[in-house]
Design an enzyme around this catalytic site. Structure first.
Site, PDB file in Angstrom:
ATOM      1  N   HIS A   1      -5.063  -4.549   9.093  1.00 51.85           N
ATOM      2  CA  HIS A   1      -6.405  -4.863   8.605  1.00 51.85           C
ATOM      3  C   HIS A   1      -6.663  -6.354   8.740  1.00 51.85           C
ATOM      4  O   HIS A   1      -5.883  -7.185   8.258  1.00 51.85           O
ATOM      5  CB  HIS A   1      -6.567  -4.398   7.162  1.00 51.85           C
ATOM      6  CG  HIS A   1      -6.551  -2.905   7.034  1.00 51.85           C
ATOM      7  ND1 HIS A   1      -6.009  -2.248   5.948  1.00 51.85           N
ATOM      8  CD2 HIS A   1      -7.015  -1.937   7.862  1.00 51.85           C
ATOM      9  CE1 HIS A   1      -6.142  -0.939   6.113  1.00 51.85           C
ATOM     10  NE2 HIS A   1      -6.745  -0.733   7.272  1.00 51.85           N
TER      11      HIS A   1
ATOM     12  N   GLU B   1      -6.291  -9.295   6.099  1.00 50.75           N
ATOM     13  CA  GLU B   1      -5.036  -9.359   5.350  1.00 50.75           C
ATOM     14  C   GLU B   1      -4.072 -10.344   6.024  1.00 50.75           C
ATOM     15  O   GLU B   1      -2.997  -9.996   6.484  1.00 50.75           O
ATOM     16  CB  GLU B   1      -4.464  -7.953   5.201  1.00 50.75           C
ATOM     17  CG  GLU B   1      -5.432  -7.047   4.442  1.00 50.75           C
ATOM     18  CD  GLU B   1      -5.028  -5.578   4.392  1.00 50.75           C
ATOM     19  OE1 GLU B   1      -3.877  -5.261   4.745  1.00 50.75           O
ATOM     20  OE2 GLU B   1      -5.878  -4.746   3.998  1.00 50.75           O
TER      21      GLU B   1
ATOM     22  N   HIS C   1       0.706  -4.948   4.044  1.00 49.65           N
ATOM     23  CA  HIS C   1      -0.723  -5.044   3.766  1.00 49.65           C
ATOM     24  C   HIS C   1      -0.924  -5.981   2.578  1.00 49.65           C
ATOM     25  O   HIS C   1       0.019  -6.428   1.947  1.00 49.65           O
ATOM     26  CB  HIS C   1      -1.299  -3.664   3.421  1.00 49.65           C
ATOM     27  CG  HIS C   1      -1.416  -2.744   4.603  1.00 49.65           C
ATOM     28  ND1 HIS C   1      -2.605  -2.498   5.241  1.00 49.65           N
ATOM     29  CD2 HIS C   1      -0.478  -2.011   5.257  1.00 49.65           C
ATOM     30  CE1 HIS C   1      -2.408  -1.655   6.242  1.00 49.65           C
ATOM     31  NE2 HIS C   1      -1.121  -1.346   6.274  1.00 49.65           N
TER      32      HIS C   1
ATOM     33  N   GLU D   1       2.025  -3.417  -0.266  1.00 54.51           N
ATOM     34  CA  GLU D   1       0.784  -4.116  -0.553  1.00 54.51           C
ATOM     35  C   GLU D   1       1.167  -5.406  -1.276  1.00 54.51           C
ATOM     36  O   GLU D   1       1.636  -5.380  -2.413  1.00 54.51           O
ATOM     37  CB  GLU D   1      -0.138  -3.265  -1.434  1.00 54.51           C
ATOM     38  CG  GLU D   1      -0.662  -2.006  -0.754  1.00 54.51           C
ATOM     39  CD  GLU D   1      -1.839  -2.286   0.177  1.00 54.51           C
ATOM     40  OE1 GLU D   1      -2.255  -3.456   0.287  1.00 54.51           O
ATOM     41  OE2 GLU D   1      -2.335  -1.329   0.792  1.00 54.51           O
TER      42      GLU D   1
END
Length: 444
Positions: free
Chosen positions: A185, A188, A320, A393
């Protein structure tokens, strides 16, 4: 908005090739905002919100943070949930004129694409006996997608050292392989820094730190530092942040660009309400599985690691931001076990994932405990290739602490925070079932 104004916006949205020195104008999809949505508390409720086409960016106890356009936001309001518009990306210009295709001056420690490639080349040059770089394909706009191979000179289980690999490829393949990927993404950016940290750590600590040395000698480590270079460059192309998520591939018949790379993998693609078929959605899954060139490049690379009918990559982490989570498959179903995952496999996932989360302070859980997703890299790596794949994450835990754009002062701390977790995965990669006491059953 008038037809002329719309036409002007579409003209500005034309992709800028990697070699261009011009700054692309705003894209029509930049009319999205981040919202806090109060009320969704269960995975099913969060999945219903995501089904509008909004991306769920963070999950809290009694609310979620989403990125959505006005139409999606209105549909969510009609579901009975209050929405609060959150501030946009931070202005870190420090009063200076921003440079195109670069981070704001206050965030200069982040690496743009050119700087990251130069850093990688420097590491490969500094540690030529440990590292090598290969271009595994191109992004939509023609940027190199690379994989860095890291391994030491210790003999493999098959008896062949690195120098013998060309003569005895089957034996050399006996080293368990581990894959680290980053930056699916675009916004990020901290994940690229994570990949750069790993290269630096494996190189500089080899021969100094026993744990690192043992893992580099006994594993083949692959680092793919940037899956979405086009999106990342577009996000900073104006010299300030655009909150761009997808790649930069045009969509036929639509003014909206981009595919959500982490909904485009060829396992349970579009199966279960965990992605969107609308080109304007932040979670648009693409016209078909692997329709995004960046996904196909990495998937093809993973398939090349099948040697003698066996996948050599045993474990993986896809980095991420944000929320500070350690996640494992499946994302497409709420069930802990399903077709393609036994109880022992689930238990091994959870045991190692929970241990890694203890070391970095993240929260461990199955991906679908948050909400349903489909066509994700972790589900594909496990469901299609039987690779124990996790998503990390990273920092921060909330939008208020920086969201997708934490200040560059945290880079060193937050990348080093995952050092032990990464080493744990490497140490478990030869037999993930050892973690649940079933090494003899599965790994002999």
């Amino acid at each position: 908005m008038t037809a002329a104004a719309i036409a002007g916006l579409l003209a500005l949205a034309v992709a800028t090739p990697a070699s261009s020195n011009t700054t692309p104008g705003p894209d029509a999809r930049e009319r999205v905002h981040e919202y806090e949505v109060t009320g969704p508390r269960t995975a099913a409720q969060r999945t219903a919100v995501a089904a509008t086409g909004a991306s769920v960016d963070a999950v809290r106890k009694d609310s979620i943070v989403i990125t959505a356009d006005a139409g999606q936001a209105e549909r969510i309001r009609r579901m009975g949930y209050p929405l609060r518009v959150l501030p946009g990306p931070p202005d870190r210009s420090d009063g200076m004129k921003p440079a195109p295709f670069d981070f704001p001056p206050a965030d200069a420690k982040y690496h743009n694409y050119k700087e990251a490639m130069a850093e990688i080349d420097a590491d490969v040059a500094a540690y030529p006996s440990l590292m090598s770089k290969q271009v595994i394909g191109k992004s939509y706009e023609g940027r190199d997608i690379i994989a860095v191979k890291i391994t030491g000179s210790a003999k493999t289980a098959g008896g062949a050292g690195t120098a013998d690999a060309a003569k005895a490829p089957a034996k050399a393949a006996a080293k368990p392989e581990v894959l680290f990927t980053a930056h699916q993404h675009a916004r990020e950016h901290l994940t690229v820094e994570m990949a750069l940290y790993l290269l630096k750590e494996f190189g500089s600590q080899y021969g100094k730190d026993d744990r690192v040395t043992k893992m580099v000698d006994s594993r083949v480590i692959w680092v793919v530092p940037d899956l979405n270079p086009d999106g990342g460059e577009y996000d900073i192309a104006s010299g300030s942040y655009r909150s761009w998520r997808k790649n930069r591939q045009p969509n036929n018949g639509s003014s909206s660009r981009g595919t959500d790379l982490n909904r485009n993998w060829d396992y349970k693609w579009g199966c279960c309400g965990g992605s969107s078929g609308s080109t304007g959605s932040e979670t648009y899954r693409g016209s078909g599985p692997e329709s995004a060139p960046e996904v196909k490049v990495v998937a093809d690379f993973v398939r090349t690691r099948v040697v003698g009918g066996k996948q050599q990559i045993k474990a993986a982490i896809d980095f991420h931001t944000y929320s500070e989570l350690v996640l494992w498959p499946f994302g497409w179903t709420y069930d802990d076990t399903a077709a393609g995952m036994t109880q022992d496999e689930r238990d091994a996932f959870a045991k190692v994932g929970t241990s890694m989360a203890r070391s970095n302070g993240y929260t461990p859980e199955q991906s679908s405990d948050l909400y349903i997703t489909d066509g994700t890299i972790d589900d594909w790596l496990w469901g299609n290739q039987k690779i124990f794949a996790y998503t990390f994450e990273m920092y921060p835990s909330s939008a208020g602490a920086g969201g997708f754009y934490p200040p560059d002062e945290v880079i060193d701390r937050e990348t080093a925070r995952n050092r032990d977790a990464v080493l744990q995965l490497l140490e478990n990669a030869d037999c993930m079932y050892r973690s649940i006491g079933k090494e003899q059953q599965y790994c002999t």
